[in-house]
Design an enzyme around this catalytic site. Sequence first.
Site, short mmCIF file in Angstrom:
data_model
loop_
_atom_site.label_atom_id
_atom_site.label_comp_id
_atom_site.label_asym_id
_atom_site.label_seq_id
_atom_site.Cartn_x
_atom_site.Cartn_y
_atom_site.Cartn_z
N ARG A 67 -46.03 67.29 -30.69
CA ARG A 67 -44.97 68.12 -30.20
C ARG A 67 -43.49 67.50 -30.05
O ARG A 67 -42.58 67.88 -29.09
CB ARG A 67 -45.26 68.93 -28.95
CG ARG A 67 -46.50 69.73 -29.19
CD ARG A 67 -46.03 71.05 -29.76
NE ARG A 67 -47.07 71.87 -30.53
CZ ARG A 67 -47.85 72.85 -29.75
NH1 ARG A 67 -47.46 72.88 -28.68
NH2 ARG A 67 -48.83 73.28 -30.25
N ARG A 71 -39.51 72.59 -28.28
CA ARG A 71 -38.68 73.28 -27.53
C ARG A 71 -37.96 72.22 -26.57
O ARG A 71 -37.15 72.59 -25.84
CB ARG A 71 -39.37 74.42 -26.61
CG ARG A 71 -39.50 75.63 -27.50
CD ARG A 71 -40.30 76.68 -26.92
NE ARG A 71 -41.79 76.19 -26.91
CZ ARG A 71 -42.62 76.74 -26.31
NH1 ARG A 71 -42.64 77.77 -25.59
NH2 ARG A 71 -43.85 76.15 -26.30
N ARG A 80 -33.98 77.49 -34.34
CA ARG A 80 -34.92 78.36 -34.18
C ARG A 80 -34.16 79.85 -33.94
O ARG A 80 -35.00 80.88 -33.95
CB ARG A 80 -35.73 78.24 -33.32
CG ARG A 80 -36.90 77.41 -33.78
CD ARG A 80 -37.72 78.15 -34.81
NE ARG A 80 -38.49 79.31 -34.40
CZ ARG A 80 -39.33 79.58 -33.37
NH1 ARG A 80 -39.87 78.46 -33.00
NH2 ARG A 80 -39.48 80.82 -33.07
N ASP A 116 -47.97 74.71 -38.26
CA ASP A 116 -48.77 74.84 -37.13
C ASP A 116 -50.14 74.99 -37.73
O ASP A 116 -50.27 75.20 -39.10
CB ASP A 116 -48.53 76.41 -36.63
CG ASP A 116 -49.14 76.49 -35.31
OD1 ASP A 116 -48.67 75.99 -34.11
OD2 ASP A 116 -50.32 76.79 -35.24
N TYR A 191 -59.83 79.66 -32.70
CA TYR A 191 -58.99 80.99 -32.50
C TYR A 191 -59.38 82.13 -33.04
O TYR A 191 -59.23 83.25 -32.77
CB TYR A 191 -57.63 80.48 -33.19
CG TYR A 191 -56.69 79.67 -32.30
CD1 TYR A 191 -56.08 80.11 -30.97
CD2 TYR A 191 -56.62 78.13 -32.58
CE1 TYR A 191 -55.24 79.44 -30.34
CE2 TYR A 191 -55.78 77.34 -31.48
CZ TYR A 191 -55.17 77.97 -30.39
OH TYR A 191 -54.49 77.21 -29.77
O1 CP3 Z 1 -43.98 68.33 -33.28
C1 CP3 Z 1 -45.31 68.47 -33.71
O2 CP3 Z 1 -46.10 68.10 -32.97
C2 CP3 Z 1 -45.17 69.24 -35.06
C3 CP3 Z 1 -45.42 70.58 -35.23
C4 CP3 Z 1 -46.91 71.15 -34.64
C5 CP3 Z 1 -46.63 72.68 -34.06
N1 CP3 Z 1 -47.89 72.76 -33.63
C6 CP3 Z 1 -45.43 73.11 -33.62
C7 CP3 Z 1 -45.62 74.42 -32.72
C8 CP3 Z 1 -48.03 70.79 -34.54
C9 CP3 Z 1 -48.54 69.53 -35.19
C10 CP3 Z 1 -48.90 71.88 -34.00
C11 CP3 Z 1 -50.30 71.99 -33.91
C12 CP3 Z 1 -51.02 73.05 -33.18
N2 CP3 Z 1 -50.84 74.33 -33.17
C13 CP3 Z 1 -52.26 72.68 -32.38
C14 CP3 Z 1 -52.59 71.43 -32.09
C15 CP3 Z 1 -51.84 70.44 -31.34
C16 CP3 Z 1 -51.94 70.88 -29.75
O3 CP3 Z 1 -51.18 71.17 -29.35
O4 CP3 Z 1 -53.29 70.62 -29.41
C17 CP3 Z 1 -52.48 73.66 -31.95
C18 CP3 Z 1 -53.67 74.02 -30.74
C19 CP3 Z 1 -51.60 74.96 -32.28
C20 CP3 Z 1 -51.80 76.40 -31.83
C21 CP3 Z 1 -50.53 76.70 -31.25
N3 CP3 Z 1 -48.94 76.79 -31.91
C22 CP3 Z 1 -50.48 76.93 -29.62
C23 CP3 Z 1 -51.56 76.45 -28.64
C24 CP3 Z 1 -48.61 77.09 -29.37
C25 CP3 Z 1 -48.01 77.22 -28.35
C26 CP3 Z 1 -47.65 78.35 -27.72
C27 CP3 Z 1 -46.55 78.21 -26.72
O5 CP3 Z 1 -45.36 78.87 -27.41
O6 CP3 Z 1 -46.31 77.43 -25.97
C28 CP3 Z 1 -48.29 77.25 -30.82
C29 CP3 Z 1 -46.82 77.28 -31.22
C30 CP3 Z 1 -46.16 76.44 -31.51
N4 CP3 Z 1 -46.43 75.41 -32.68
C31 CP3 Z 1 -44.67 75.87 -30.88
C32 CP3 Z 1 -44.32 74.76 -31.73
C33 CP3 Z 1 -43.02 73.97 -31.70
C34 CP3 Z 1 -43.93 76.44 -29.98
C35 CP3 Z 1 -43.53 77.80 -30.84
C36 CP3 Z 1 -41.94 78.21 -30.35
O7 CP3 Z 1 -41.30 76.98 -30.48
O8 CP3 Z 1 -41.67 79.01 -29.89
#
Ligand code: CP3
Length: 383
Positions: A67, A71, A80, A116, A191
């Site tokens: 991540r 954000r 974004r 994602d 999920y």
């Molecule tokens: O920087 C990075 O790691 C690359 C991008 C990345 C994202 N998601 C971007 C993202 C990667 C590798 C993921 C993988 C992902 N997505 C996982 C595995 C990693 C982990 O955290 O265990 C999982 C479980 C997800 C599912 C998911 N997507 C979740 C639980 C969330 C968070 C919800 C939140 O808003 O807090 C997301 C959304 C997400 N994926 C965001 C980002 C940057 C946030 C979206 C935003 O900016 O509004």
Amino acid sequence: MTSQDFRAAAPRDPAHRTEPTEQQSWDQRIAALSSEHPLKRDEMANSALIRTLRGLDAPHTPVWFMRQAGRSLPEYREARVGTGMLEACLTPALAAEITVQPVRRHGVDAGIFFSDIVVPMKLAGVGVDIVAGRGPVLDEPVRTAADVAALPELPDAALDPIREAVSRTVELLGDTPLIGFAGAPFTIAAYAVEGGPSRDHLRPRTMMHADPQAWDALAQWAARTSGAFLRAQVEAGACAVQLFDSWAGSLSLADYLEHVQRHSTDALGAIADLGVPRIHFGTGTGELLAAMRDAGADAVGVDYRIPLDTAVERVGKRTVVQGNIDPALLAAPWPVLREHARDVLRRGQSALAHVVNLGHGVPPETDPEVLTKLVAFIHEETQ
Ligand code: CP3
């Protein structure tokens, strides 16, 4: 630069030293990659991340953060504005720009592709969205054998926006490697069955016992879908991959071995012939690390709950480890974080090789300057 030069720069315990034949075997493993693939260039093959993931000595200990794109960065929040998460992932120029932002800012040793784990599901035609602050939510949960049978297959052409985003990213990154990724079958299926985020993942854990055939079919679908997503990224230029089994820590070892591991092997197997290093990560997986290695990983990602030297005792000296700075300490005073990072580096010395990362993702409220300082510190300490 030859491997001999790196050895002189960063001496290791001779017991763990990798012989040059190891390099030759990696050269053979990437024979199936196209001649234009960035991993065929010496600069890329000799980058700190790739050498370390191959178990070879490197110019410094590489560091990247799960991540890292997201954000915590003001430039991310700006990019974004007005664009939904999945829309951003499927707009190649934007996904490429966001992927490169943390590399430019922090000088990390790799980019992690901005996407994602539910993107391939979306591309297959499943009704799913990412709700801010919550995570992926499906229109209809997948709970019965009939629901599973109705899941759409991912057409290869649907991955074109991913291929384009990866090619653009690789172009922007130059000699810095791009890590591709996918969700592991259990985490994807969790999920799908829950229909959204959950804490204990009770429903998928019930399903694997109550209807093992439906579970297998669902996990096989997830393995095919994630495997195709991985393959598209690697073919388009990703030089390593990470399989995220973020929620595998809710499983017993017995359930992991009986109902999950072979599906993760299939997902990782989708790129086995391409020879890029494969990292396998989950949270709360202290009891599963050896089983996750056996699923077909070159490196295991360790969360912050167990020390790296304990992880090494569990996975042995033939496996690279990645981790495991506690994300909570990013908000602690610098001397506290610095000593913690030193401790992580020291414990990582017991491994075949060590890639520094966090024990889970960067919290959104993290001060980005702390990350930049941490990267510089890791590089200085290990040069
Ligand atoms: O920087 C990075 O790691 C690359 C991008 C990345 C994202 N998601 C971007 C993202 C990667 C590798 C993921 C993988 C992902 N997505 C996982 C595995 C990693 C982990 O955290 O265990 C999982 C479980 C997800 C599912 C998911 N997507 C979740 C639980 C969330 C968070 C919800 C939140 O808003 O807090 C997301 C959304 C997400 N994926 C965001 C980002 C940057 C946030 C979206 C935003 O900016 O509004």
